[in-house]
Design a protein around this motif. Structure first.
Motif, mmCIF file in Angstrom:
data_model
loop_
_atom_site.group_PDB
_atom_site.id
_atom_site.type_symbol
_atom_site.label_atom_id
_atom_site.label_comp_id
_atom_site.label_asym_id
_atom_site.label_seq_id
_atom_site.Cartn_x
_atom_site.Cartn_y
_atom_site.Cartn_z
ATOM 1 N N UNK A 165 10.622 2.007 6.695
ATOM 2 C CA UNK A 165 11.572 1.274 5.854
ATOM 3 C C UNK A 165 12.361 0.272 6.684
ATOM 4 N N UNK A 166 12.896 0.698 7.808
ATOM 5 C CA UNK A 166 13.676 -0.196 8.658
ATOM 6 C C UNK A 166 12.861 -1.344 9.220
ATOM 7 N N UNK A 167 11.599 -1.064 9.559
ATOM 8 C CA UNK A 167 10.723 -2.093 10.114
ATOM 9 C C UNK A 167 10.340 -3.149 9.090
ATOM 10 N N UNK A 168 10.126 -2.731 7.848
ATOM 11 C CA UNK A 168 9.473 -3.622 6.884
ATOM 12 C C UNK A 168 10.371 -4.180 5.786
ATOM 13 N N UNK A 169 11.588 -3.660 5.616
ATOM 14 C CA UNK A 169 12.408 -4.084 4.482
ATOM 15 C C UNK A 169 12.682 -5.580 4.485
ATOM 16 N N UNK A 170 12.941 -6.164 5.642
ATOM 17 C CA UNK A 170 13.313 -7.572 5.683
ATOM 18 C C UNK A 170 12.192 -8.472 6.205
ATOM 19 N N UNK A 171 11.040 -7.880 6.510
ATOM 20 C CA UNK A 171 9.870 -8.674 6.873
ATOM 21 C C UNK A 171 9.053 -8.946 5.618
ATOM 22 N N UNK A 172 8.321 -10.057 5.568
ATOM 23 C CA UNK A 172 7.547 -10.388 4.357
ATOM 24 C C UNK A 172 6.236 -9.602 4.265
ATOM 25 N N UNK A 173 6.329 -8.281 4.421
ATOM 26 C CA UNK A 173 5.117 -7.450 4.433
ATOM 27 C C UNK A 173 5.185 -6.308 3.420
ATOM 28 N N UNK A 174 6.283 -6.163 2.687
ATOM 29 C CA UNK A 174 6.490 -5.166 1.647
ATOM 30 C C UNK A 174 6.815 -3.788 2.197
ATOM 31 N N UNK A 227 6.232 -5.558 -8.174
ATOM 32 C CA UNK A 227 4.859 -5.080 -7.985
ATOM 33 C C UNK A 227 4.744 -4.586 -6.557
ATOM 34 N N UNK A 228 4.417 -3.322 -6.331
ATOM 35 C CA UNK A 228 4.342 -2.785 -4.963
ATOM 36 C C UNK A 228 3.370 -3.578 -4.099
ATOM 37 N N UNK A 229 3.824 -3.942 -2.917
ATOM 38 C CA UNK A 229 2.977 -4.678 -1.995
ATOM 39 C C UNK A 229 3.268 -6.162 -1.945
ATOM 40 N N UNK A 230 4.013 -6.675 -2.927
ATOM 41 C CA UNK A 230 4.305 -8.112 -2.958
ATOM 42 C C UNK A 230 5.307 -8.488 -1.876
ATOM 43 N N UNK A 231 6.349 -7.697 -1.696
ATOM 44 C CA UNK A 231 7.417 -7.913 -0.715
ATOM 45 C C UNK A 231 8.553 -8.728 -1.309
ATOM 46 N N UNK A 279 -4.025 -5.645 7.212
ATOM 47 C CA UNK A 279 -3.554 -4.322 6.777
ATOM 48 C C UNK A 279 -4.062 -3.993 5.383
ATOM 49 N N UNK A 280 -4.024 -4.966 4.477
ATOM 50 C CA UNK A 280 -4.496 -4.732 3.117
ATOM 51 C C UNK A 280 -5.982 -4.451 3.074
ATOM 52 N N UNK A 281 -6.749 -5.194 3.872
ATOM 53 C CA UNK A 281 -8.202 -4.984 3.923
ATOM 54 C C UNK A 281 -8.532 -3.608 4.498
ATOM 55 N N UNK A 282 -7.823 -3.235 5.568
ATOM 56 C CA UNK A 282 -8.044 -1.920 6.177
ATOM 57 C C UNK A 282 -7.691 -0.806 5.194
ATOM 58 N N UNK A 283 -6.619 -1.012 4.419
ATOM 59 C CA UNK A 283 -6.214 -0.011 3.440
ATOM 60 C C UNK A 283 -7.272 0.153 2.350
ATOM 61 N N UNK A 284 -7.860 -0.948 1.904
ATOM 62 C CA UNK A 284 -8.905 -0.866 0.885
ATOM 63 C C UNK A 284 -10.117 -0.093 1.397
ATOM 64 N N UNK A 285 -10.493 -0.358 2.640
ATOM 65 C CA UNK A 285 -11.632 0.355 3.226
ATOM 66 C C UNK A 285 -11.330 1.844 3.327
ATOM 67 N N UNK A 286 -10.125 2.155 3.813
ATOM 68 C CA UNK A 286 -9.735 3.567 3.960
ATOM 69 C C UNK A 286 -9.691 4.276 2.618
ATOM 70 N N UNK A 287 -9.141 3.617 1.600
ATOM 71 C CA UNK A 287 -9.052 4.221 0.282
ATOM 72 C C UNK A 287 -10.424 4.448 -0.334
ATOM 73 N N UNK A 288 -11.372 3.557 -0.019
ATOM 74 C CA UNK A 288 -12.722 3.693 -0.564
ATOM 75 C C UNK A 288 -13.495 4.822 0.124
ATOM 76 N N UNK A 289 -13.191 5.071 1.404
ATOM 77 C CA UNK A 289 -13.950 6.052 2.182
ATOM 78 C C UNK A 289 -13.352 7.457 2.164
ATOM 79 N N UNK A 341 -1.124 -1.814 -3.975
ATOM 80 C CA UNK A 341 -0.456 -2.236 -2.742
ATOM 81 C C UNK A 341 -1.408 -3.016 -1.845
ATOM 82 N N UNK A 342 -2.595 -2.487 -1.635
ATOM 83 C CA UNK A 342 -3.561 -3.121 -0.737
ATOM 84 C C UNK A 342 -3.918 -4.536 -1.208
ATOM 85 N N UNK A 343 -4.210 -4.682 -2.499
ATOM 86 C CA UNK A 343 -4.565 -6.003 -3.023
ATOM 87 C C UNK A 343 -3.364 -6.962 -2.976
ATOM 88 N N UNK A 344 -2.168 -6.436 -3.235
ATOM 89 C CA UNK A 344 -0.966 -7.273 -3.170
ATOM 90 C C UNK A 344 -0.726 -7.781 -1.753
#
Length: 266
Positions: free
Chosen positions: A14-23, A160-164, A255-265, A114-117
């Motif tokens: 949360x602290x790392x990502x709240x103010x970065x444009x990464x959601x 929408x989760x993942x938009x940031x 990160x989004x691409x890696x998440x999609x692969x992980x979720x599929x596998x 999230x991954x697609x966003x």
């Protein structure tokens, strides 16, 4: 994994990502899933630890807040403009959040969304960085009323989760001609009422259903997120002024691409 360690990890995320444009919400959902926990059961926790990140902005920019309060007491036009701009930008989130909040909550445990966003948002950042022609606005108080309304509407995309939230507001402001530093600070200050309102609403709606001991975990997670956010915000402003937002865009895409692969596998 022990709950204590999970709480600390989520606080760091949360602290790392709240103010970065990464959601931050997207990363918290993915982190919860990756660590083997049900993201739906931790959705309230992920929102309730946001006060730590809010406090980081209050502490880092305390002089600005004090100056605005003093200015309001002296009827200073720039102080009134500062408050007006933030209130105008905050209102769309209130209206839309209350109107479709229940539907948005259904997405808070959806890692695929999230991954697609993350991926789509990454490409959007690269596009805006290429075409935007921002000019120096000299601070939040000098942003126009029209731009403040636009920033507020764009912020709603972050439901929408993942938009940031920070990514939407910063890049949206830049697309309308606001310079990077002013856009980032507008996003930081707008986070105070927005995140406070979102946290209060969720605790009001679901606080009675919290599991025993969750309050202590929320306090710990908030403390961790506060400490991390203080460090991150300072570094973020320096990074975007020197390198722009492209590094964050490519991170989102990877990160989004890696998440999609992980979720599929899995």
């Amino acid at each position: 994994m022990p709950i204590l360690l999970l709480v600390i990890i989520l606080g760091i995320v949360e602290g790392l990502t709240e103010y970065l444009p990464v959601s931050s919400t997207g990363h918290l959902i993915l982190a919860t899933e990756l660590l083997g926990y049900d993201a739906d059961k931790w959705a309230l926790f992920n929102i309730a630890i946001q006060p730590g990140a809010i406090l980081a902005i209050v502490v880092l920019y305390w002089r600005t807040f004090i100056d605005v309060l003093i200015g309001l007491s002296k009827r200073d036009p720039s102080s009134f403009a500062f408050v007006r701009n933030l209130l105008v930008a905050f209102i769309p989130a209130v209206v839309i959040g209350l109107a479709i909040g229940d539907y948005i909550e259904l997405l808070l445990g959806n890692a695929i969304v999230v991954a697609w966003s993350l991926i789509i948002g990454g490409f959007a950042i690269l596009l805006i960085e290429r075409v935007a022609k921002p000019t120096d606005h000299g601070g939040v108080a000098n942003v126009t009323f029209r731009h403040s309304v636009g920033i507020g509407l764009i912020q709603c995309l972050a439901m929408i989760p993942g938009v940031s939230r920070s990514g939407a507001t910063i890049l949206g402001a830049m697309a309308m001609g606001v310079d990077r530093k002013t856009a980032a600070e507008f996003s930081f200050f707008l986070a105070v009422p927005t995140l406070t309102g979102a946290t209060a609403l969720q605790l009001y709606k679901h606080g009675a259903t919290m599991e025993p001991g969750m309050t202590a975990w929320i306090l710990l997670g908030s403390l961790v997120s506060f400490i991390v956010a203080v460090v991150v915000v300072k570094a973020f402003v320096a990074i975007i002024q020197r390198y722009g937002f492209a590094p964050f865009a490519w991170y989102r895409i990877v990160a989004g691409s890696a998440a999609l692969v992980w979720l599929a596998l899995r």
